[in-house]
Write an enzyme that holds these catalytic residues in place. Structure first.
Site, PDB file in Angstrom:
ATOM      1  N   ASP A  72      -3.734   2.818 -19.487  1.00  0.00           N
ATOM      2  CA  ASP A  72      -4.684   2.533 -18.411  1.00  0.00           C
ATOM      3  C   ASP A  72      -6.127   2.744 -18.834  1.00  0.00           C
ATOM      4  OD1 ASP A  72      -5.825   5.398 -16.991  1.00  0.00           O
ATOM      5  OD2 ASP A  72      -4.208   5.526 -18.436  1.00  0.00           O
ATOM      6  N   ASP A  81      -0.439   9.520 -18.427  1.00  0.00           N
ATOM      7  CA  ASP A  81      -1.221   9.712 -17.202  1.00  0.00           C
ATOM      8  C   ASP A  81      -1.848   8.413 -16.711  1.00  0.00           C
ATOM      9  OD1 ASP A  81      -0.833  12.559 -17.100  1.00  0.00           O
ATOM     10  OD2 ASP A  81      -2.183  12.695 -18.818  1.00  0.00           O
ATOM     11  N   ASP A 133       1.312   5.417 -22.938  1.00  0.00           N
ATOM     12  CA  ASP A 133       0.489   6.495 -22.436  1.00  0.00           C
ATOM     13  C   ASP A 133       1.210   7.066 -21.218  1.00  0.00           C
ATOM     14  OD1 ASP A 133      -1.891   8.103 -22.047  1.00  0.00           O
ATOM     15  OD2 ASP A 133      -2.446   6.707 -20.455  1.00  0.00           O
TER      16      ASP A 133
END
Length: 217
Positions: free
Chosen positions: A179, A9, A7
């Site tokens: 996250d 961001d 991922d």
């Protein structure tokens, strides 16, 4: 080849490029600041709570690009990279990427943020292969409309499956770093799920499942 999937961001960078782009276009006076800023914040809250309407958000996020000259957009993004993104690039993330590269893994970023924003960021992190939300273009200009299946939630699984079949790749031994609890559908599909500075929901799930939890901050 083993896949190392990331991922973007709040995983490889210390912030959310989609939300920050919205702040950037407000700060630079490129949109109607007050209304746009309010909607930008609401969409970000929706994302964090798992309630995001991805199609509505993409139309909102892509609207400032519609009909703009590509050279103008490139100048905007160069300013965004220099002033906003570069301070958020994480040395520990670069080291993690390089570790996978040295192990002969194939590197891929998969993100719910649109390709216009994220391709230069992924390239700056040393990753050329990217699956991101796609924006429609006609005669070289953005229309403001999304196209294809958004790489968000279960859509990340769908997009990755199509990509890996086209590429002749397997998920055997694959890693995925994220996250966000929004990425649980894909985290559950790989052999090596890793929660990176996770939100509370993902942290609780990862700890219950015995997944690795790390920090790149």
């Amino acid at each position: 080849m083993t896949l190392a999937i990331f991922d973007l961001d709040n995983t490889l960078i210390a912030g959310d490029s989609d939300h920050l782009w919205g702040c950037f276009v407000c700060d630079r006076g490129l949109v109607d600041g007050a209304e746009f800023a309010e909607r930008n914040e609401q969409f970000y809250r929706d994302y964090q709570s798992g309630q995001l309407d991805i199609q509505a958000y993409l139309r909102f996020a892509l609207a400032p690009l519609a009909g703009r000259d590509p050279a103008e957009l490139a100048a905007w993004h160069a300013d965004f990279m220099r002033s906003v993104i570069e301070p958020l690039l994480l040395p520990s993330a670069r080291a993690l990427i390089e570790d996978h590269r040295q192990r002969g893994h194939r590197l891929l970023v998969i993100t719910a943020t649109n390709e216009f924003i994220t391709r230069p960021i992924a390239s700056a992190m040393g990753i050329d292969e990217l699956l991101a939300c796609e924006a429609e273009r006609v005669d070289g200009l953005y229309t403001g409309e999304p196209t294809g299946i958004p790489s968000f939630g279960e859509g990340k699984v769908v997009r990755l499956e199509a990509w890996r079949k086209a590429q002749g790749e397997s998920l055997e031994g694959a890693w995925f770093y994220s996250d966000s609890h929004n990425d649980l559908p894909l985290l559950k599909r790989v052999d090596n799920p890793v929660a990176v500075d996770p939100d509370d929901t993902l942290r609780a799930y990862a700890e219950a499942e015995g997944w690795e939890v790390i920090s790149l901050r």
